[in-house]
Structure formats: C-alpha cells, structure tokens
Design a protein around this motif. Structure first.
Motif, PDB file in Angstrom:
ATOM      1  N   GLY A 295       1.244  -1.376   0.301  1.00 39.36           N
ATOM      2  CA  GLY A 295      -0.102  -0.278  -0.230  1.00 39.36           C
ATOM      3  C   GLY A 295       0.844   1.315   0.107  1.00 39.36           C
ATOM      4  O   GLY A 295       2.077   1.258  -0.388  1.00 39.36           O
ATOM      5  N   LYS A 296       0.755   2.289   0.747  1.00 38.02           N
ATOM      6  CA  LYS A 296       1.010   3.621   0.962  1.00 38.02           C
ATOM      7  C   LYS A 296       1.753   3.430   1.781  1.00 38.02           C
ATOM      8  O   LYS A 296       1.438   3.246   2.800  1.00 38.02           O
ATOM      9  CB  LYS A 296       0.599   4.679   0.487  1.00 38.02           C
ATOM     10  N   PHE A 297       2.982   4.944   1.656  1.00 37.49           N
ATOM     11  CA  PHE A 297       3.886   4.970   2.794  1.00 37.49           C
ATOM     12  C   PHE A 297       4.153   3.362   3.534  1.00 37.49           C
ATOM     13  O   PHE A 297       3.626   3.707   5.395  1.00 37.49           O
ATOM     14  CB  PHE A 297       3.208   5.682   3.863  1.00 37.49           C
ATOM     15  N   GLY A 298       4.415   2.460   3.534  1.00 39.07           N
ATOM     16  CA  GLY A 298       5.101   1.458   4.146  1.00 39.07           C
ATOM     17  C   GLY A 298       3.479   0.815   4.331  1.00 39.07           C
ATOM     18  O   GLY A 298       4.466  -0.910   5.202  1.00 39.07           O
ATOM     19  N   ARG A 299       2.528   0.821   4.038  1.00 39.47           N
ATOM     20  CA  ARG A 299       0.882  -0.391   4.449  1.00 39.47           C
ATOM     21  C   ARG A 299       1.293  -1.304   3.765  1.00 39.47           C
ATOM     22  O   ARG A 299       1.899  -1.294   2.335  1.00 39.47           O
ATOM     23  CB  ARG A 299      -0.180   0.656   4.401  1.00 39.47           C
ATOM     24  N   ALA A 300       0.564  -2.492   4.257  1.00 39.81           N
ATOM     25  CA  ALA A 300       1.009  -3.707   3.303  1.00 39.81           C
ATOM     26  C   ALA A 300       0.368  -4.449   4.031  1.00 39.81           C
ATOM     27  O   ALA A 300       0.048  -4.390   5.195  1.00 39.81           O
ATOM     28  CB  ALA A 300       2.463  -4.203   3.021  1.00 39.81           C
ATOM     29  N   GLU A 374      -1.990  -7.525   8.490  1.00 39.07           N
ATOM     30  CA  GLU A 374      -1.807  -5.816   7.694  1.00 39.07           C
ATOM     31  C   GLU A 374      -0.756  -4.930   9.461  1.00 39.07           C
ATOM     32  O   GLU A 374      -0.876  -5.619  10.455  1.00 39.07           O
ATOM     33  CB  GLU A 374      -2.781  -5.487   8.257  1.00 39.07           C
ATOM     34  N   THR A 375      -0.301  -4.631   8.261  1.00 39.44           N
ATOM     35  CA  THR A 375       0.895  -3.600   8.643  1.00 39.44           C
ATOM     36  C   THR A 375       0.571  -2.089   8.215  1.00 39.44           C
ATOM     37  O   THR A 375       0.816  -2.144   7.121  1.00 39.44           O
ATOM     38  CB  THR A 375       2.825  -4.461   9.458  1.00 39.44           C
ATOM     39  N   ASP A 376       1.081  -1.240   8.925  1.00 43.36           N
ATOM     40  CA  ASP A 376       1.314  -0.287   8.405  1.00 43.36           C
ATOM     41  C   ASP A 376       3.052   0.454   8.203  1.00 43.36           C
ATOM     42  O   ASP A 376       3.358   1.950   8.421  1.00 43.36           O
ATOM     43  CB  ASP A 376       0.628   1.109   9.374  1.00 43.36           C
ATOM     44  N   LEU A 377       4.067  -0.278   8.177  1.00 37.80           N
ATOM     45  CA  LEU A 377       5.083   0.037   8.625  1.00 37.80           C
ATOM     46  C   LEU A 377       6.170  -1.722   7.928  1.00 37.80           C
ATOM     47  O   LEU A 377       6.234  -2.231   9.011  1.00 37.80           O
ATOM     48  CB  LEU A 377       5.909   0.430   9.463  1.00 37.80           C
ATOM     49  N   ILE A 378       6.493  -1.322   6.854  1.00 38.38           N
ATOM     50  CA  ILE A 378       6.262  -3.301   6.465  1.00 38.38           C
ATOM     51  C   ILE A 378       7.698  -3.507   6.381  1.00 38.38           C
ATOM     52  O   ILE A 378       8.422  -1.804   6.053  1.00 38.38           O
ATOM     53  CB  ILE A 378       6.257  -3.244   5.159  1.00 38.38           C
ATOM     54  N   THR A 379       8.817  -3.971   6.977  1.00 36.85           N
ATOM     55  CA  THR A 379      10.182  -4.601   7.090  1.00 36.85           C
ATOM     56  C   THR A 379      10.728  -4.833   5.445  1.00 36.85           C
ATOM     57  O   THR A 379       9.850  -5.829   5.423  1.00 36.85           O
ATOM     58  CB  THR A 379      10.521  -5.051   8.374  1.00 36.85           C
TER      59      THR A 379
END
Length: 426
Positions: A295-300, A374-379
């Motif tokens: 997604g956007k801004f690190g979301r995935a 679901e996370t807002d900051l994927i590594t």
C-alpha cells in the motif's frame, strides 16, 4: 606433438567433456527443495544415526550415520535443519537442544536447496553410494544433509504405527541384553528381523506416571536377578542410544528408556510438548511469505504460511483480529532484525486480517494454516519466499540470548557461520 600424443590428448579431452556433460545431466535430474514450496517426503533420503554434536542456535549438528560396517569408526556427518524442518522427541515437537547427545535418530533429508548458502559442507550428489572403506561401508556420508524430519525412536514408531516386541532377556548385575524386534502395532506386516540391544542400571523404565529402575523390576519379580527369561513378545516403546560395547561387537545399540504402556508414553509426550510450547512462545512461530500487497507509505498486507510440527494449541492462538508482530529471520530461524532490545523493537506491528485452513492434507513442514497480516510499516525481510517469525501480542516479549539473533541485519557472514573468534579470550 606426435600423432600418438595428439590422439591421447584428444581422447582425454573427449572423456573430460563427457564427464562434464554426465555431471550436468545428473544435476538436472536431482531433486532439491525450492523456496516457497514444501518438498514431498517421498523424495527425501532416509537414514539413521547417533546425535554426536549440536549447534542449536544455528539449527545444525552432526550425526554418526549407521552403515554396514563398524559403527564407532564412522566420522560424525554434519546436517542442517531446513527452515521448516521438524524435530520430534518422545513423540512430541522439540528443538535440537532438547535431544541428548548419543540419541539414535531417524533422518529424512534432501540435498542443499542452495549450495552457495549451505550452513554445512556440500558434497557430491552421489556421495551416499560411495564406499568409505571396507570397515565402514556405504552410505555414511550422504549429500542429503538438509533435514525435513528428525525424530527419535519412539517418535518414529508412533508415526509409523510400530512397537518394539520384547522376546528374551539376559541379565547379570543389573545389566544385560534384550532380544527385540520393531513390528507393526496391528500385526499387518510380515516377519521382521530381531535385534540384540543392551541395557544397564541407568536404563529408565516408565510405567504410567512412575519412573522405575532395573532393580525395581527385579525386586518385583518381573525380571530375574540373573540369567535368561522369555518375555513373550511384550509390546513396548524404546528409547535407543549408542555407547561403546564390550566384546568387539561392531554395531549394538543401547536402551535408554522403556515405556511399558501407552499412559507412560503419553505422559512423556505431554512433558515434551509443554517444554516446546514455552520455547515457541518465547522464540515466535516460524512461517514463510507467500505474497505481499503493498500500500502507501509502508503499509502492506502480508500472506504467510505457518510452519508445521507445533502443538495445536499454539496455532489456535492465531485468530482473525488478533494483534500480532512479524519479523524477518534467517534460514536458521535466527531473528535478523532485533539487536540487544529484542526482536519486538524492530518487528512490523499490525493485526491478523484472516486465518485460513488450506484445503487438503498439509505437506510435512507446513501447518496448512495461512494468515493475512496487515501492517503500516513493512520491513525489508518481509518479501515473498522469505522466512519470518510471528507472535500474537499475548505471547511473552522476551529478550533473546546473544547467540540466537543476528546483529546489523545479518550483513556479516561470520555471524551466520561463526568462526573460532566467537570464543572469548580470558
């Protein structure tokens, strides 16, 4: 160069080219596990041997493989667990650290998936067919040293539906031998060969929830003080080890434990299960990434398959809506992002969108359970086919010992395969 020399050179060149072609053809036809696919058990090479060395933090060790020759002369053979490789001890899930040295283990293993990154030596693909020498025999150094399933004797028998049937006992001074055979529990298999196994005063005998010694069997009149006794095919489970044997016997294995009834075996399995459940809750559940929707801004949204071999109660704690953490790990299952503050500090945080039981029978190594996280900051470590570890927020947040994580994102190969420099100078 004379005509004869030219001919010899040409023949040598042709022979070399034919060997290269044959080698390339052989490599094309061998089976290696692929990233993102669980390999079928029927393609694994099976062997048995004694556990002689364990590097538990890197999920590898050495086994003295049983061959046709003198067992004690066989050099320890290195092995590495596949990321989804399963260890079983006393009929229950286990870690390598749980298995005592000397235990005889049944192995199902494959060639290294990627020889360039193998944590143990890479051998010629036909190494299991080579004769070590006339006293050691064939098959003791198989190239198939990446393990899918590692199990002790009772675990192997329980999975295969086998029991040991005791035929005859010979005893003196609380030690001696048992003649026994491994047979189908329901008696559907044909004639099986008998084996002579040793025991001594340290052999544990389990009945229900009680641990007995050989002297207790003698005191109760079940076994004689001295001499021989027919045991009539009594069905038991055996823990089998190896130790040096008197009398120049080439290969004779030793009984560490005798489980006299199902209740005793179930009790041992429950104890080991509880030990492993606590271990996994502290080290997190391993899985691999099937897909990533960015997604956007690190979301995935990350789809992953949980690895198999754990107790069902652990999988039950993964449910839709549960808050969870996910962290990248190396193929040895060491956390690659964590550092001194523990993996929680660098892990991706989020929640489980779905938990799905995949259709059909799960292959060995897989739980058959797929999660969407679901996370807002994927590594960086969370990419398709990569290995990760996941924990629900309800599991304990513990800091790992230094040998169980890689610093700085595993950028230094010496951290993956430690050199003698890991030992301190006093």
């Amino acid at each position: 160069m004379t005509r004869d020399q030219s001919t010899i050179w040409l023949v040598a060149l042709c022979l070399g080219l034919s060997l290269l072609v044959a080698s390339a053809h052989a490599e094309e036809n061998v089976f290696r596990p692929e990233a993102g696919k669980f390999p079928p058990l029927d393609k694994a090479h099976a062997y048995r041997g004694e556990l002689v060395f364990v590097d538990h933090a890197n999920r590898r060790g050495s086994i003295r493989v049983e061959g046709m020759g003198v067992f004690r002369m066989n050099d320890p053979h290195p092995f590495a667990m596949l990321p989804y490789g399963m260890v079983r001890y006393h009929g229950a899930p286990a870690d390598l650290r749980d298995i005592p040295l000397g235990t005889m283990l049944h192995v199902r293993a494959f060639l290294p998936p990627d020889p360039k990154t193998s944590a143990v030596p890479v051998l010629p693909i036909n190494n299991k067919d080579k004769d070590a020498n006339h006293r050691r025999g064939i098959g003791i150094f198989p190239a198939e040293n990446h393990v899918l399933l590692l199990e002790d004797e009772p675990s192997h028998c329980l999975r295969e539906g086998h029991v040991w049937k005791l035929k005859e006992l010979e005893i003196k001074n609380h030690e001696g031998t048992l003649i026994a055979s491994r047979e189908s529990k329901n008696g559907t298999e044909g004639k099986t060969s008998e084996e002579t196994l040793s025991f001594d005063a340290a052999t544990r005998v389990w009945r229900g929830r009680k641990c007995l010694r050989i002297e207790h069997l003698i005191a109760d009149g079940i076994w004689p003080t001295e001499g021989k006794k027919a045991l009539g095919g009594q069905s038991v489970q055996l823990g089998i080890t190896w130790k040096p044997t008197l009398g120049g016997v080439f290969t004779r294995f030793h009984i560490s434990d005798i489980w006299l009834d199902d209740a005793a075996m179930q009790n041992a399995a429950m104890q080991q299960t509880e030990l492993h459940k606590a271990f996994i809750r502290g080290r997190w559940m391993p899985a691999w990434i099937d897909a990533v929707e960015y997604g956007k801004f690190g979301r995935a949204a990350v789809t992953a398959t949980l690895f198999g071999g754990m107790d069902a109660s652990l999988y039950a704690e993964f449910s839709k809506g549960t808050a969870a953490l996910m962290n990248g790990v190396e193929n040895t299952l060491k956390h690659t992002e964590g550092g001194t503050a523990g993996p929680t500090q660098m892990a991706a945080r989020g929640k489980l969108l779905d938990v799905t039981q995949l259709p059909g029978n799960a292959p060995l190594g897989s739980s058959g359970i797929q999660i969407r996280f679901e996370t807002d900051l994927i590594t960086e470590g969370m990419r398709p086919t990569r290995i990760v570890k996941v924990r629900p927020n309800s599991w304990p947040d513990v800091h790992l010992p230094r040998e169980e994580y890689l610093g700085n994102g595993a950028s230094n190969i010496d951290e993956r395969f430690p050199t003698p420099a890991i030992f301190p100078n006093y």
